[in-house]
Motif scaffolding. Structure first.
Motif, mmCIF file in Angstrom:
data_model
loop_
_atom_site.group_PDB
_atom_site.id
_atom_site.type_symbol
_atom_site.label_atom_id
_atom_site.label_comp_id
_atom_site.label_asym_id
_atom_site.label_seq_id
_atom_site.Cartn_x
_atom_site.Cartn_y
_atom_site.Cartn_z
ATOM 1 N N ARG A 58 69.612 25.868 -51.444
ATOM 2 C CA ARG A 58 68.330 26.799 -51.851
ATOM 3 C C ARG A 58 68.364 27.692 -53.184
ATOM 4 O O ARG A 58 67.723 27.954 -53.905
ATOM 5 C CB ARG A 58 67.717 27.803 -50.805
ATOM 6 N N GLY A 74 67.592 26.097 -56.516
ATOM 7 C CA GLY A 74 66.120 26.322 -56.223
ATOM 8 C C GLY A 74 65.553 27.654 -57.032
ATOM 9 O O GLY A 74 64.472 28.387 -56.680
ATOM 10 N N ARG A 81 60.916 24.324 -55.895
ATOM 11 C CA ARG A 81 61.081 24.924 -54.590
ATOM 12 C C ARG A 81 60.507 24.208 -53.418
ATOM 13 O O ARG A 81 61.093 23.758 -52.272
ATOM 14 C CB ARG A 81 60.876 26.187 -54.566
ATOM 15 N N LEU A 136 62.438 21.131 -52.772
ATOM 16 C CA LEU A 136 63.395 21.489 -52.017
ATOM 17 C C LEU A 136 63.234 21.686 -50.699
ATOM 18 O O LEU A 136 64.125 21.119 -49.712
ATOM 19 C CB LEU A 136 64.399 22.526 -52.875
ATOM 20 N N SER A 137 62.251 22.262 -50.175
ATOM 21 C CA SER A 137 61.818 22.600 -48.927
ATOM 22 C C SER A 137 61.585 21.116 -48.158
ATOM 23 O O SER A 137 62.121 21.014 -47.133
ATOM 24 C CB SER A 137 60.603 23.511 -48.787
#
Length: 221
Positions: free
Chosen positions: A108, A112, A119, A122-123
């Motif tokens: 993160r 991130g 983001r 990435l989530s």
């Protein structure tokens, strides 16, 4: 505190910037927990299993960067998925506590800090990789980035800085603040530890938090 037959182990992660002392404090915490009758194993990311260790070498070399910003988090996730399947989940299910040097919070933070679209990517990647396996407790070892880089350089000696240690202090300080934002947003999971103090003082704070958060008493009680 002894473990009941069939009880699930704890998953405890240690996060923080370069030179924050995670490796030392993991070993201290593992010894502390073993002194309370708990079975403990330690590991690290990226790495922790044969497949993940192979990917680690690629990531730390910096070679993944030439393929674009999405490739590095995908490699981290591939390494993490193998680590979870081969090491972390089996150990926890067998009743052992797993102490891990970096986990999903580092992804993160380190991958991130870009735009919102990154983001969100990435989530989604995080949810697919972890499959619900989040840490029970995370220690965020916090110290100013400049101090951390000094410590990392002293530890490294004549060895060459890796992919992350070679980056500028401003970026490392931004990552420090990102770790602190995560800790503020998830206080039920995260415990911020002042890592600018001595090794013994930091270890004492971690031990106090372990006593409080997982119900450990004094040794022998």
């Amino acid at each position: 505190m002894t473990r009941s037959l069939g009880e699930r182990g704890l998953f405890i992660t240690f996060e923080g910037g370069e030179g924050s002392g995670k490796t030392t404090q993991i070993e201290r915490a593992a010894s502390f927990l073993r002194g309370h009758g708990r079975e403990v194993v330690t590991t690290r990311e990226p790495g922790g299993s044969p497949g993940a260790d192979a990917i680690r070498r690629i990531i730390l070399s910096g070679r993944a960067r030439e393929f674009g910003p999405d490739v590095e988090p995908v490699l981290f996730s591939a390494a993490r998925a193998d680590h979870i399947q081969q090491f972390i989940r089996p150990a926890i299910e067998e009743g052992r506590d797993v102490l891990c040097d970096r986990f999903h919070d580092s992804t993160r933070v380190y991958q991130g800090l870009g735009e919102d679209a990154e983001r969100e990517f990435l989530s989604r990647l995080e949810r697919a990789t972890l499959q619900g396996l989040y840490p029970d407790l995370t220690f965020v070892l916090d110290l100013p980035a400049a101090l951390g880089l000094q410590r990392a350089a002293a530890r490294r000696g004549a060895d060459e800085a890796d992919r992350f240690e070679s980056e500028g202090v401003e970026l490392h300080e931004a990552r420090r603040q990102a770790f602190l934002r995560i800790a503020r947003s998830e206080p039920e999971r995260c415990e911020v530890i002042d890592a600018a103090r001595s090794v013994d003082e930091v270890a004492a704070s971690i031990e106090a938090a372990l006593r409080e958060r997982i119900g450990l008493g004094e040794i022998g009680r």
